[in-house]
Design an enzyme around this catalytic site. Structure first.
Site, short mmCIF file in Angstrom:
data_model
loop_
_atom_site.label_atom_id
_atom_site.label_comp_id
_atom_site.label_asym_id
_atom_site.label_seq_id
_atom_site.Cartn_x
_atom_site.Cartn_y
_atom_site.Cartn_z
N GLN A 100 3.31 -1.10 -97.65
CA GLN A 100 4.56 -1.41 -96.98
C GLN A 100 5.60 -1.88 -97.99
O GLN A 100 5.37 -2.83 -98.75
CB GLN A 100 4.38 -2.48 -95.90
CG GLN A 100 5.64 -2.60 -95.04
CD GLN A 100 5.59 -3.73 -94.04
OE1 GLN A 100 5.41 -4.88 -94.42
NE2 GLN A 100 5.77 -3.42 -92.77
N TYR A 180 14.60 -8.31 -91.95
CA TYR A 180 14.75 -8.11 -93.39
C TYR A 180 15.91 -7.15 -93.66
O TYR A 180 16.65 -6.79 -92.76
CB TYR A 180 13.42 -7.64 -93.99
CG TYR A 180 12.35 -8.71 -93.86
CD1 TYR A 180 12.54 -9.98 -94.42
CD2 TYR A 180 11.18 -8.50 -93.13
CE1 TYR A 180 11.58 -10.98 -94.27
CE2 TYR A 180 10.23 -9.49 -92.98
CZ TYR A 180 10.43 -10.73 -93.55
OH TYR A 180 9.50 -11.73 -93.40
N ARG A 227 8.51 1.02 -90.10
CA ARG A 227 8.29 -0.02 -89.08
C ARG A 227 9.63 -0.55 -88.60
O ARG A 227 10.50 -0.89 -89.41
CB ARG A 227 7.45 -1.16 -89.64
CG ARG A 227 7.23 -2.30 -88.61
CD ARG A 227 6.38 -3.43 -89.16
NE ARG A 227 5.15 -3.56 -88.40
CZ ARG A 227 4.64 -4.74 -87.99
NH1 ARG A 227 5.26 -5.87 -88.26
NH2 ARG A 227 3.52 -4.78 -87.30
N GLY A 318 -2.63 -6.97 -85.89
CA GLY A 318 -2.35 -7.81 -87.05
C GLY A 318 -3.26 -9.01 -87.12
O GLY A 318 -4.31 -8.96 -87.76
N ARG A 319 -2.90 -10.10 -86.46
CA ARG A 319 -3.65 -11.35 -86.55
C ARG A 319 -5.15 -11.19 -86.27
O ARG A 319 -5.95 -11.84 -86.95
CB ARG A 319 -3.02 -12.41 -85.64
CG ARG A 319 -1.60 -12.78 -86.07
CD ARG A 319 -0.98 -13.87 -85.21
NE ARG A 319 -1.03 -13.58 -83.78
CZ ARG A 319 -0.21 -12.75 -83.14
NH1 ARG A 319 0.74 -12.09 -83.80
NH2 ARG A 319 -0.31 -12.58 -81.83
#
Length: 364
Positions: A100, A180, A227, A318-319
């Site tokens: 990424q 971002y 993404r 993810g987590r």
């Protein structure tokens, strides 16, 4: 034609994933202070090679864009060499991994870039505090990126993408989400420009389109993914009309022919990053014909439901992958999932990183 299942293979551009359980990008802060990958990261990623595809932690494309302590980068030869044993270890275990690509924009603190002002779409300041080597500090006001600087930024992305392929990655994912740099250009709360990169939806999508096309030209569209986070507020970035914005963004990415599009879409109260803005994936699905990967607070039942309905082609977790390195096996067998305490998410060292046992180790 049978209904797709989480454990069916799926083609994501040039990548043939053996299942539809992707590992979402997770910032973990285990690089060096100079943003070089460490040997500890080899074990971490290899342990999770059972994912259909690993999307690496966000990785800086340049010093300017890297504002997280101990996060890895990909702009120097030393960084490339640091990543090579990571990708080799994942491949040795039959896995697939993409890198990424990250430019943090206004959430880079000056302390991490030799005192320089961060850059953004406009001269704005992110809310809250930045993580620095000296603890948390208030964000600084960014300066607006000059139009004349955009060719240099595009080359930074292309250079990083070429380096990722040199390092052995199967492709890259452009981080255009979570508040971002690219997201700061996309959404109208942070993009106050009046030039060709601001104002209309088409203008605000321009940087995303140019970055992705530049990378596709460098390494192939079939090895380039994106993404997005089309709903809700992230780090002070939100859009007043996400449906119009992300329809145009989806159409632009579809025209380039990217490998897949991943959407991080938190739900309402009670979910991580909760928002009242509705998920945009049903609308985006109508305008993006490539593989669509959905993310955020999925369990097995909801994941299977979105695959069965045709809304998603794969789901990224993810987590759950933090404390469950063998997550696909646990989902397949109905085994309980371990929980990861947040205190070790971003700490250095193996604790809370490579010391979570797989089911086979627990049984032994």
């Amino acid at each position: 034609m049978s209904t797709p299942d989480l454990f069916d293979p799926v083609t994501l551009g040039a990548i043939r994933a053996p299942n539809r359980i992707l590992m979402a990008p997770l910032t973990r802060g285990r690089g060096t202070r100079d943003h070089v990958p460490t040997p500890l990261m080899i074990d971490y990623y290899a342990q999770r090679a059972g994912a259909g595809l690993i999307i690496s932690e966000a990785t800086g494309i340049s010093r300017e864009g890297t504002g997280w302590p101990y996060a890895p980068g990909i702009w120097t030869d030393e960084m490339v060499e640091g990543w090579k044993p990571v990708t080799a270890a994942v491949h040795a275990k039959g896995g697939r991994i993409v890198l990424q690509l990250w430019h943090m924009g206004r959430v880079v603190h000056p302390d991490l870039i030799d005192g320089a002002a961060p850059v953004s779409a406009s001269a704005t300041t992110a809310p809250g505090e930045a993580h620095t080597y000296g603890g948390k500090k208030p964000y600084a006001q960014a300066r607006a990126l000059e139009t004349s600087e955009i060719p240099r930024l595009l080359e930074d992305y292309a250079h990083a993408a070429r380096n990722a392929i040199r390092a052995g990655f199967d492709g890259v994912q452009v981080h255009a989400a979570n508040g971002y740099l690219i997201d700061q250009f996309l959404r109208d709360s942070s993009n106050l420009r009046t030039d060709a990169y601001g104002g209309s939806v088409e203008n605000r999508v321009r940087l995303l389109r140019e970055v992705v096309q530049t990378i596709a030209d460098a390494i192939g569209a079939d090895r380039t993914a994106v993404r997005l986070s089309p709903n809700g507020d992230t780090q002070g970035v939100i859009d007043s009309d996400p449906a119009s914005l992300f329809t145009v963004a989806a159409q632009a990415l579809d025209a380039i022919g990217i490998a897949f599009l991943e959407l991080r879409e938190p739900g309402p109260e009670g979910t991580f990053g909760a928002t009242d803005q509705p998920r945009q994936s049903p609308l985006i699905r109508q305008h993006f014909n490539g593989p669509l990967v959905l993310n955020s607070d999925y369990d097995m039942a909801r994941a299977q439901g979105d695959l069965a309905s045709g809304l998603a082609d794969a789901i990224s977790f993810g987590r759950p992958f933090i404390a469950n390195p063998d997550l696909p096996e646990r989902l397949a067998t109905g085994a309980p999932l371990a929980q990861a305490p947040m205190a070790t998410w971003y700490s250095q060292g193996p604790e809370g990183y490579t010391d979570y046992p797989a089911l086979s180790q627990i049984a032994a």
